[in-house]
Write a protein that holds these residues in place. Structure first.
Motif, PDB file in Angstrom:
ATOM      1  N   GLN A 292       0.910  -1.175  -0.022  1.00  0.00           N
ATOM      2  CA  GLN A 292       0.013  -0.037  -0.113  1.00  0.00           C
ATOM      3  C   GLN A 292       0.783   1.298   0.027  1.00  0.00           C
ATOM      4  O   GLN A 292       1.736   1.499   0.694  1.00  0.00           O
TER       5      GLN A 292
ATOM      6  N   ASN B   2      -7.326   6.791 -10.519  1.00  0.00           N
ATOM      7  CA  ASN B   2      -8.295   5.427 -10.582  1.00  0.00           C
ATOM      8  C   ASN B   2      -8.224   4.582 -11.553  1.00  0.00           C
ATOM      9  O   ASN B   2      -8.117   3.460 -11.159  1.00  0.00           O
TER      10      ASN B   2
ATOM     11  N   ILE C  54      -5.283   2.436  -9.959  1.00  0.00           N
ATOM     12  CA  ILE C  54      -5.958   1.536  -8.786  1.00  0.00           C
ATOM     13  C   ILE C  54      -6.637   0.274  -9.314  1.00  0.00           C
ATOM     14  O   ILE C  54      -6.653  -0.598  -8.845  1.00  0.00           O
ATOM     15  N   LYS C  55      -7.463   0.843 -10.169  1.00  0.00           N
ATOM     16  CA  LYS C  55      -8.414  -0.171 -10.933  1.00  0.00           C
ATOM     17  C   LYS C  55      -7.538  -1.286 -11.464  1.00  0.00           C
ATOM     18  O   LYS C  55      -7.679  -2.454 -11.131  1.00  0.00           O
TER      19      LYS C  55
ATOM     20  N   ASN D  87      -4.346  -2.103 -10.228  1.00  0.00           N
ATOM     21  CA  ASN D  87      -3.513  -2.449  -9.308  1.00  0.00           C
ATOM     22  C   ASN D  87      -4.117  -2.230  -7.687  1.00  0.00           C
ATOM     23  O   ASN D  87      -3.764  -1.169  -7.077  1.00  0.00           O
ATOM     24  N   PRO D  88      -5.136  -2.771  -7.524  1.00  0.00           N
ATOM     25  CA  PRO D  88      -5.835  -2.340  -6.013  1.00  0.00           C
ATOM     26  C   PRO D  88      -5.154  -2.585  -4.697  1.00  0.00           C
ATOM     27  O   PRO D  88      -5.472  -1.768  -3.799  1.00  0.00           O
TER      28      PRO D  88
ATOM     29  N   LEU E 283      -2.365  -1.200  -4.132  1.00  0.00           N
ATOM     30  CA  LEU E 283      -1.886   0.005  -3.958  1.00  0.00           C
ATOM     31  C   LEU E 283      -2.475   0.869  -3.017  1.00  0.00           C
ATOM     32  O   LEU E 283      -1.794   1.404  -2.439  1.00  0.00           O
ATOM     33  N   VAL E 284      -3.573   0.683  -2.752  1.00  0.00           N
ATOM     34  CA  VAL E 284      -4.426   1.755  -2.139  1.00  0.00           C
ATOM     35  C   VAL E 284      -4.681   1.207  -0.575  1.00  0.00           C
ATOM     36  O   VAL E 284      -5.069   0.043  -0.504  1.00  0.00           O
TER      37      VAL E 284
ATOM     38  N   GLN F 134      -7.768   2.315   1.828  1.00  0.00           N
ATOM     39  CA  GLN F 134      -8.897   3.112   1.880  1.00  0.00           C
ATOM     40  C   GLN F 134      -9.059   3.932   3.332  1.00  0.00           C
ATOM     41  O   GLN F 134      -8.937   3.283   4.267  1.00  0.00           O
TER      42      GLN F 134
END
Length: 775
Positions: free
Chosen positions: A266, A340, A343-344, A346-347, A349-350, A352
């Protein structure tokens, strides 16, 4: 409170133990009647079919008992220690604001262990509400800010951060030349302890993102967050990125502490988008960029810069943008679309963030679902072109919170952070980094100023006058949009004046009389500055003029700093010449062009001249302004007009020689005399006003004296005039007339100024010591 926390932990541990022991006993006694399923063993323990039934069952049961007991001991050890990240937001880490999904828990470790950690933090977070941030740890923020309006808007964000903060702060501004000039001056004069500001040239970054077509109103600057890993110093590991329309309702250290919660790969901390934009159902044929679910809003971003660089962020976002632009053609929401899309793909990375770290007030949002009471609010984001006019269920509350910081006295934010070492000079570290400019004023300016103030005698009856000379007033240059196209003939002239709130009504009239550039210094409080903004934006006359520079000097102290204001306005003059006026004078129609012609006629380029514009006055609030010299002379003869201060202070303008002016057709030279204070046009490089003179008395006289000492010629223009309009007496002239000590101190300051003149200019300045001055 600490005792209560320990008590809760002991109670929880005891309760869990009481639950586990009967369960284990029941499991052991019932072993003969139930078939125990095979348990996964470690590689060192061979799995055998003999474990099923008989001896094997007992061995499996004993193994399970040992596992549960070990887990129980581990849980007690966990509960005996305080949580590692006891932030307020931990309360919500597994609730309605939770940011951990089951899939994420599975990636990071066993679900059972994660639940244990959740129990530990969830039951103790209310005991310790402070974030895990060292007292003197510096918090870094990056903000893209370009232009006059954004430079004004970002001040409210800065105020809200300063109001709550308990840590040293380091602002990283990516700016154009306009915003850099404005913000550098503002922070330099603000002098907030433990705050450092760096500026990065946005113009040098345009080539990095100019290839991306962008329909968003932020333009090219709305894409510059993408290149922060390349722009910010290579040794900066993490930063909070903020939009200019953000308002903080809590200490930013709480958000900085969230970095400790990042796990695995992340690198981006973001709040989910609170509108349906990325769901693609707002209108027919609405086709947004790809996003994960509702997508994420980039008004608040936590960036782990060091990890992003290792992941080759530059290459990652560029490839994604190039691929998507083949079908999307342009971005609609600037950097947010590209973030976005990355992130779509490479989810992982985030991270929340809970939604209260970015309560979004744009159209089509459902931000009220994010909070249930005031304590939930952390950051308010006015992410709508309509800003305060946005429709929201609780918009009045948000607007009042915003206005609180908008009109808050910024001088009250100059609070010391005790117990932390002072900042070091970063200038030496910045050698070889031409793309950014460092403003380190705390370690240089404040101690020197403190030393100067300590040298003043507080028992001196004129102490307050002397102290005012060294007061640093917070200054916001170019409060409104400004445009000026310099002339090619080098004759242009700027009208210079200063004013306070009670003279605001003069602005429209002056703009009608003077079509050239104007530089104004306004002495206002924070609240008055907002009143002026509303007044200016509601005036067709003022809004039609883009060549007027409004510079706010914020109120501080008990005197009106008239000469400081004049100097502030003079320093922002960009024309070769300036006409030094006062706000309560209306110049004659056509004076601007007349002065420009006089520059050529009198060879102002190669000579040191001060062109005198004769001053008159009227006692009538409604005056038919004369359109020519002949009309003025007629009104003078009729008693409608008078030479300025003829009744109360003849000496101030007597050397102008009004009798000669009546019939003059060509410019004529006059000699300096004591107390002479005409209104003049001079070159931009002429001396500034002496700051020791505040309020009423001798502020212009001293300046004209210095012009004379520097051998300026005083030349009266035969066809120029200006008229003083009546108004109520100022507070400072009232003090001068009623306060004996005020007059005594003014006389003392005058004598000291004359002595300084004699030391600076030698024999030529002796006349200033011997001449009689009775002001």
């Amino acid at each position: 409170m600490l005792g209560m926390c320990r008590g809760r932990r002991k109670f929880l541990a005891a309760s869990l133990a009481l639950l586990f022991v009967p369960a284990l006993t029941w499991l052991y006694l019932s072993a003969a009647n139930f078939t125990v399923k095979p348990l996964p063993l470690t590689p060192l323990e061979p799995q055998s079919s003999t474990l099923i039934g008989g001896t094997g069952e007992r061995q499996a049961l004993e193994l399970r008992v040992r596992e549960v007991e070990e887990e129980n001991r581990a849980l007690r050890r966990e509960l005996s220690h305080p949580p590692r990240n006891p932030t307020h937001s931990n309360v919500h880490s597994n609730g309605r604001h939770g940011n951990q999904s089951h899939a994420h828990i599975g990636r990071e470790g066993s679900k059972h262990a994660e639940v244990q950690r959740g129990i530990a933090t969830g039951n103790t977070s209310d005991c310790v509400s402070q974030p895990v941030v060292d007292k003197c740890e510096t918090i870094h923020m990056a903000i893209v800010c370009a232009g006059y309006n954004a430079s004004r808007d970002v001040v409210t964000l800065v105020k809200s951060v300063l109001f709550h903060r308990r840590n040293p702060l380091h602002f990283h501004f990516i700016t154009d030349s306009i915003a850099q000039q404005i913000l550098a001056s503002l922070f330099h004069t603000w002098m907030v302890p433990a705050v450092q500001v760096d500026f990065y040239d946005a113009d040098e970054l345009k080539s990095e993102v100019s290839w991306i077509p962008n329909k968003h109103y932020s333009g090219i600057y709305g894409l510059m967050k993408l290149v922060l890993t390349k722009t910010l110093p290579s040794d900066l590991q993490k930063v909070i990125v903020l939009d200019t329309d953000i308002t903080f309702a809590t200490d930013i250290a709480e958000l900085w502490a969230v970095f400790h919660k990042f796990k695995g790969q992340q690198v981006l901390g973001l709040v989910e988008n609170q509108s349906d934009w990325y769901l693609g159902n707002l209108w027919k044929n609405h086709r947004p960029w790809p996003a994960l679910g509702r997508g994420f809003n980039t008004g608040v971003i936590l960036l782990l810069l060091d990890r992003l660089r290792k992941l080759r962020w530059e290459q990652m976002w560029r490839l994604t943008a190039e691929r998507e632009l083949m079908s999307m053609l342009s971005t609609s929401l600037a950097d947010q679309d590209i973030f976005n899309a990355v992130i779509k793909q490479n989810p992982f990375l985030v991270h929340q963030l809970p939604c209260f770290w970015n309560v979004q007030l744009s159209d089509h949002t459902r931000s009220e679902k994010c909070y249930k009471d005031v304590s939930d609010l952390k950051v308010i984001h006015w992410n709508s072109p309509k800003k305060l006019r946005v429709k929201n269920k609780h918009v009045e509350f948000f607007r009042n919170l915003y206005l609180t910081f908008l009109e808050y006295d910024g001088n009250l934010l100059r609070r010391e952070l005790f117990g932390c070492p002072s900042e070091t000079d970063h200038n030496s570290e910045n050698v070889g980094k031409p793309q950014w400019y460092s403003l380190t004023y705390v370690c240089l300016m404040v101690p020197q100023l403190q030393k100067t103030l300590l040298e003043l005698d507080e028992d001196d009856p004129c102490y307050e006058f002397r102290r005012e000379r060294f007061t640093v007033h917070r200054t916001h240059l170019y409060f409104l949009h400004y445009e000026y196209q310099p002339s090619t003939d080098q004759t242009d002239v700027t009208l210079v004046a200063q004013l306070s709130m009670d003279r605001l009504q003069m602005l429209e009239a002056i703009c009608k009389h003077w079509e050239g550039p104007i530089s104004l210094a306004l002495y206002l409080s924070d609240a008055e500055a907002q009143q002026f903004l509303r007044y200016a934006q509601g005036s067709e006359v003022l809004m039609s003029r883009s060549n007027v520079g409004y510079h706010i000097v914020y109120k501080e102290g008990q005197f009106y700093p008239v000469n400081l204001l004049r100097n502030v306005a003079m320093r922002q003059v960009s024309t070769p010449y300036m006409f030094l006026s006062d706000i309560d004078f209306l110049p004659m129609y056509g004076l601007y062009e007349y002065l420009r012609k006089s520059v050529v006629q009198l060879d102002m380029t190669n000579t040191k001249k001060a062109l005198v514009v004769p001053a008159f006055e009227t006692l009538r609030y409604r005056l038919s302004y004369p359109k020519s010299k002949a009309e003025l002379l007629s009104q003078l003869d009729m008693g409608t007009l008078f030479t300025f201060r003829y009744h109360v202070w003849t000496k101030g303008h007597a050397p102008t020689n009004f009798a000669k002016w009546r019939t003059a057709t060509t410019p004529y030279r006059v000699q300096w005399e004591a107390d002479f204070e005409p209104y003049v046009m001079v070159r931009r490089d002429s001396p500034e006003y002496d700051r020791r003179f505040v309020g009423f008395g001798w502020n212009k006289v001293a300046h004209i004296m210095e012009l004379d000492a520097q051998e300026y010629e005083f030349v009266v223009l035969p066809n120029a005039f200006m008229i003083h309009m009546p108004h109520a007496p100022s507070f400072d002239i009232t003090k001068f007339r009623s306060n004996e000590q005020y007059r005594v101190c003014l006389k003392t300051l005058k004598e000291e100024f004359q002595q300084n003149m004699s030391r600076r200019y030698g024999f030529a300045a002796l006349k200033y010591m011997t001449v009689e001055n009775n002001s």
